[in-house]
Design an enzyme around this catalytic site. Structure first.
Site, PDB file in Angstrom:
ATOM      1  CB  ILE A  91     -13.699 -18.044  15.044  1.00  0.00           C
ATOM      2  CG1 ILE A  91     -15.052 -18.092  14.312  1.00  0.00           C
ATOM      3  CG2 ILE A  91     -13.226 -19.383  15.518  1.00  0.00           C
ATOM      4  CD1 ILE A  91     -14.679 -18.992  12.714  1.00  0.00           C
ATOM      5  CG  ASP A  92     -11.171 -13.247  16.699  1.00  0.00           C
ATOM      6  OD1 ASP A  92     -11.828 -12.971  17.836  1.00  0.00           O
ATOM      7  OD2 ASP A  92     -10.088 -13.450  16.749  1.00  0.00           O
ATOM      8  CE  LYS A  93     -16.460  -7.403  10.582  1.00  0.00           C
ATOM      9  NZ  LYS A  93     -16.598  -5.793  10.713  1.00  0.00           N
TER      10      LYS A  93
END
Length: 295
Positions: free
Chosen positions: A137-139
């Site tokens: 998942i993204d930052k």
């Protein structure tokens, strides 16, 4: 020998580009030579330099002796405070896998200005260079991420993801009022250099993407949704909702250029039937505090 297992981040990437990034001490001409001589294989098979990687692929790199020492993996140092932080992220584990509740701001893989990621940190935490994260998942996204402690488990999980056998759900806060209690978004996505492009009709190189959404609560300005992924494309939720006209709050990449420290996208539910595993987290306090929305 070095082994790499391909997760969602590198799906469809050319193998020569992947290797150039991960074997920095080896010249590209040498990498091409190793591919031609089957010193680099994918799933124990010879491939060409333009082979595009598939989720769950295992790359075997048989290094020449002169390169082995330079590419030998070592563990980074972790202080006691960081070890406790990593331990607190672990929501579930057994001898073969672990699942973390990723914090906002942490990155799964290094790059884009980050020299150290959770991958290197958890390899050090477990003293195990076979650790791999099978999804990502993204930052600015938080929540559940699956980690495997060995190649066999990583490949099993990747295969289950490919087959659509792993159920993932998210909490999402979007701009605007959505009145429908339930709806399905089905369209086609394609990775571009900067972001994912959405099409309502099927096109070459676009992949079908399906998400089931449920309205939980909201007002005229914001709507709290639950999203159940039927497919797992890169930026699927972010791109679909922006295309719908209801950008995720805090998503400046796809939507409104409003400064936010948080993107309101949280992976809260995971079910893996293969391991008889089901995990569910409560809606985060930052969702409830900022907009006083109660589930």
């Amino acid at each position: 020998m070095i082994e790499f297992i391909i997760d969602e981040e590198y799906e469809t990437v050319r193998i020569d580009r992947f290797l150039r990034k991960h074997l920095k001490n080896i010249a590209l001409s040498e990498i091409y030579k190793m591919l031609r001589k089957a010193k680099i294989k994918v799933n124990n098979k010879k491939v060409s330099q333009d082979y595009r990687l598939v989720l769950g692929d295992i790359i075997f790199v048989f290094l020449p002796e002169s390169f082995e020492e330079k590419n030998e993996e070592t563990f980074i140092e972790l202080n006691e405070i960081r070890k406790e932080e990593l331990k607190s992220m672990i929501a579930y584990e057994n001898e073969n896998l672990f699942i973390i509740n990723k914090n906002l701001g942490d990155v799964i893989h290094k790059g884009s200005g980050h020299d150290i990621s959770l991958l290197e940190e958890f390899r050090s935490y477990y003293s195990n260079n076979k650790i791999n994260f099978v999804n990502r998942i993204d930052k600015l996204t938080s929540g559940l991420v699956i980690g495997a402690k060995n190649i066999k488990t990583a490949r099993e999980i990747a295969k289950e993801i490919q087959l659509g056998n792993i159920l993932k759900k998210y909490y999402i806060l979007v701009y605007g009022k959505i009145e429908k209690e339930e709806f399905i978004l089905e369209n086609y996505l394609k990775k571009d250099e900067e972001k994912v492009i959405v099409s309502d009709v099927e096109k070459e190189d676009y992949k079908k993407s399906i998400t089931h959404y449920k309205r939980i609560n909201g007002d005229n300005d914001y709507t709290l949704l639950e999203a159940e992924l039927k497919t797992g494309r890169t930026h699927q939720l972010r791109a679909q909702l922006n295309h719908l006209g209801h950008t995720i709050v805090g998503d400046t990449k796809y939507g409104k250029n409003i400064k936010e420290d948080i993107m309101y996208l949280f992976s809260y539910y995971l079910k893996i039937d293969l391991y008889d595993l089901e995990l569910e987290l409560r809606i985060p306090n930052f969702f409830l505090k900022k907009y006083n929305i109660q589930k």
